[in-house]
Design a protein around this motif. Structure first.
Motif, short mmCIF file in Angstrom:
data_model
loop_
_atom_site.label_atom_id
_atom_site.label_comp_id
_atom_site.label_asym_id
_atom_site.label_seq_id
_atom_site.Cartn_x
_atom_site.Cartn_y
_atom_site.Cartn_z
N ALA A 54 0.89 -1.84 -14.97
CA ALA A 54 -0.34 -2.20 -15.47
C ALA A 54 -1.54 -1.21 -15.36
CB ALA A 54 -0.69 -3.56 -14.94
N THR A 55 -1.51 -0.59 -14.36
CA THR A 55 -2.47 0.62 -14.25
C THR A 55 -2.34 1.65 -15.44
OG1 THR A 55 -2.65 0.19 -12.00
CG2 THR A 55 -3.60 2.19 -12.85
N LEU A 56 -1.15 2.07 -15.56
CA LEU A 56 -0.71 3.02 -16.43
C LEU A 56 -1.02 2.65 -17.78
CD1 LEU A 56 2.63 4.45 -14.57
CD2 LEU A 56 0.31 5.68 -14.92
N CYS A 57 -0.60 1.26 -18.21
CA CYS A 57 -0.50 0.96 -19.54
C CYS A 57 -1.50 0.45 -20.16
CB CYS A 57 0.82 0.08 -19.74
SG CYS A 57 2.49 0.40 -19.29
N TYR A 58 -2.55 -0.23 -19.38
CA TYR A 58 -3.82 -0.76 -19.86
C TYR A 58 -5.01 0.07 -19.29
CZ TYR A 58 -0.50 -4.56 -20.77
OH TYR A 58 0.61 -5.20 -20.94
N PRO A 59 -5.22 1.41 -19.74
CA PRO A 59 -6.44 1.98 -19.24
C PRO A 59 -7.68 1.55 -19.80
CG PRO A 59 -5.30 3.43 -20.80
CD PRO A 59 -4.58 2.15 -20.75
#
Length: 355
Positions: A81-86
């Motif tokens: 989630a951290t990587l995909c929704y900046p």
């Protein structure tokens, strides 16, 4: 007026970050594969670690992956989630797609892939139908509702799906929730087709596999990009054929990247599994290395097509569409970075070719 007609001027042109293929290597003892995708805009290990712990607590409470929670910890769905929704640093918001992603992966493992978690091929269709009902928009006469609730509670995969969707409904509009439900039901249909292939020993041709992957894709994860960004893509824009084609193209490309990184593991499952390299080997009779190279070509072709689609749409679409398409690219970049490092997609070095 076309639903894609919208404002132009400052802030409405897409800021795409394609600078040629990025040298992402599939490190399974084979030559490096170049997959066309930019690096993620954010990789925050501290935020990812906090989210991973909270996702693990949720999984433990729900009961999914009982006795195998080390898989949840190693996979790092908080990091995904951290990587995909900046677009946001809000932990509460990021937890929602992290839980949803884990719930989807858990359904696949509990129902389709892992007998140790309860997967029974003969029950797959019935279980997926129940999962579709759990998503909502199904109303039984009152005197039958209690029987449905009794039958569907206690199943860890359904409990995970029910809980994740409950959290999602707190942060979305009805229209945003409906698009997620629709994409999930399409995914369930594709999983049922895979179940038929597995039960009959059918090995799909490439066209057949790609058709299945159009629905069995990461599209449900992409439906919440605007939610995490704090805006809403209008329903008529989401439903526009050109928009749906562009987002579907990117979702399919992300799935092929998944196929490439998971080929080592899936290719050695006891019951076999389905991925693009395997379909290419079935159709062409080529080596595994050649099938991976050809899969990477398909991925890059799709990403190139998405880039051109997005640029064309940005010229006639509004700010929300431009933001959404940029978010789709962010999602693909984050997903690829996650797949490169997630232990879920690694075989032990002792059983890799050439070891």
């Amino acid at each position: 007026m076309s639903p894609l007609n919208g404002p132009t001027g400052p802030g409405t042109s897409a800021a795409y970050r394609f600078n040629g293929p990025a040298p992402y290597a599939h490190d399974s003892g084979r030559p490096a594969l170049r997959l066309q995708c930019p690096p993620p805009r954010r990789d925050d290990p501290v935020l990812a670690a906090r989210l991973d712990e909270r996702v693990l607590e949720w999984a433990s409470h729900i009961g999914i992956y009982h006795g195998q929670l080390d898989k949840v910890r190693d996979a790092g769905f908080g990091r995904l989630a951290t990587l995909c929704y900046p677009a946001t640093e809000d932990e509460e918001l990021l937890l929602v797609p992290a839980r949803c992603a884990l719930a989807i992966w858990a359904m696949d493992d509990h129902y389709c892939d892992e007998p140790a978690l309860g997967a029974v091929p003969q029950l797959l269709g019935s279980r997926l139908a129940n999962a579709s009902a759990v998503l909502g928009r199904v109303r039984l006469p009152d005197r039958f509702e209690a029987a449905f609730e009794e039958a569907t509670h206690g199943d860890p995969a359904l409990e995970g799906l029910r809980s994740a969707m409950g959290h999602l409904r707190h942060i979305v509009t009805p229209g945003q929730a409906d698009r997620t439900r629709h994409s999930l039901r399409s995914l369930f249909t594709a999983l049922a087709q895979e179940g038929t292939w597995r039960a009959t020993g059918h090995r799909p041709q490439v066209w057949e596999y790609l058709m299945n992957r159009q629905a069995n894709s990461f599209l449900p994860c992409m439906t919440v990009i605007d939610v995490l960004g704090g805006y809403q893509l209008p329903a008529e824009v989401w439903a526009h054929p050109d928009v749906h084609d562009a987002v579907g193209t990117a979702a399919l490309a992300a799935c092929i990247a998944n196929d490439i990184y998971s080929a080592d593991v899936e290719g050695h499952c006891a019951d076999g599994d389905f991925n693009l390299p395997a379909a290419i080997i079935t159709e062409r009779g080529c080596s595994a290395q050649e099938a991976l190279r050809l899969s990477a070509e398909v991925h890059n072709e799709l990403m190139d097509h998405f880039q051109h689609q997005s640029q064309a749409l940005a010229e006639c679409g509004g700010r929300e569409l431009t933001r959404f398409l940029a978010g789709v690219l962010d999602w693909c970049a984050g997903s690829l970075a996650w797949h490169r490092t997630a232990p879920r997609y690694r075989r032990p070095a002792s059983v890799r070719p050439g070891s």
